[in-house]
Write a protein that holds these residues in place. Sequence first.
Motif, PDB file in Angstrom:
ATOM      1  N   ILE A  46      73.414   7.477  49.240  1.00  0.00           N
ATOM      2  CA  ILE A  46      74.233   7.715  48.049  1.00  0.00           C
ATOM      3  C   ILE A  46      74.772   9.149  48.051  1.00  0.00           C
ATOM      4  O   ILE A  46      75.955   9.375  47.806  1.00  0.00           O
ATOM      5  N   ALA A  47      73.908  10.100  48.373  1.00  0.00           N
ATOM      6  CA  ALA A  47      74.334  11.504  48.431  1.00  0.00           C
ATOM      7  C   ALA A  47      75.335  11.722  49.564  1.00  0.00           C
ATOM      8  O   ALA A  47      76.363  12.399  49.378  1.00  0.00           O
ATOM      9  N   ASP A  48      75.072  11.155  50.726  1.00  0.00           N
ATOM     10  CA  ASP A  48      75.970  11.318  51.875  1.00  0.00           C
ATOM     11  C   ASP A  48      77.358  10.726  51.602  1.00  0.00           C
ATOM     12  O   ASP A  48      78.360  11.189  52.152  1.00  0.00           O
ATOM     13  N   ALA A  49      77.423   9.709  50.767  1.00  0.00           N
ATOM     14  CA  ALA A  49      78.711   9.080  50.431  1.00  0.00           C
ATOM     15  C   ALA A  49      79.516   9.924  49.449  1.00  0.00           C
ATOM     16  O   ALA A  49      80.701   9.682  49.254  1.00  0.00           O
ATOM     17  N   GLY A  50      78.864  10.910  48.823  1.00  0.00           N
ATOM     18  CA  GLY A  50      79.582  11.792  47.907  1.00  0.00           C
ATOM     19  C   GLY A  50      79.321  11.547  46.434  1.00  0.00           C
ATOM     20  O   GLY A  50      79.998  12.127  45.582  1.00  0.00           O
ATOM     21  N   PHE A  51      78.341  10.706  46.129  1.00  0.00           N
ATOM     22  CA  PHE A  51      77.991  10.474  44.725  1.00  0.00           C
ATOM     23  C   PHE A  51      77.010  11.539  44.263  1.00  0.00           C
ATOM     24  O   PHE A  51      76.177  12.010  45.034  1.00  0.00           O
ATOM     25  N   VAL A  52      77.089  11.899  42.992  1.00  0.00           N
ATOM     26  CA  VAL A  52      76.191  12.898  42.424  1.00  0.00           C
ATOM     27  C   VAL A  52      74.758  12.382  42.425  1.00  0.00           C
ATOM     28  O   VAL A  52      73.841  13.090  42.824  1.00  0.00           O
TER      29      VAL A  52
END
Length: 129
Positions: A46-52
């Motif tokens: 989730i973080a790697d995809a750019g979500f907070v």
Amino acid sequence: EAQMARLPAVIRDRLREMFMTGDGAHSLDTLAAATALTRRSLDRHIADAGFVSGKRLLDAVRIVAGYRAITRSRVPFERIARMLGCTVRTMDAQFVAMTGVPCRGLRAEPMAVEEMGRRMARRLTEREG
């Protein structure tokens, strides 16, 4: 949409299903189990995809699920919140955090779906600071 495309298919497909149906995991642990990933791995993707955060993604699912009931019906907020698996206070706080508008404000003056989408996309991808 760009962030969703960066997620592994198993996570992306599950989240899209949740957004479309308004049903699914109510916690990140449940989402991790549903995607056969560890919680740590899910958080990393989730973080790697750019979500907070994953929590904000789940909040967004609840908002999408509740938006129509709030803006196009007179169903009591207590009942909508119960349907979403939270309290009225939590539901209202999630709407304010993600859109800047409380549930009562949306019921009184519904916001265009496109504007809701823009506001939610910003909150899902931009860190406060």
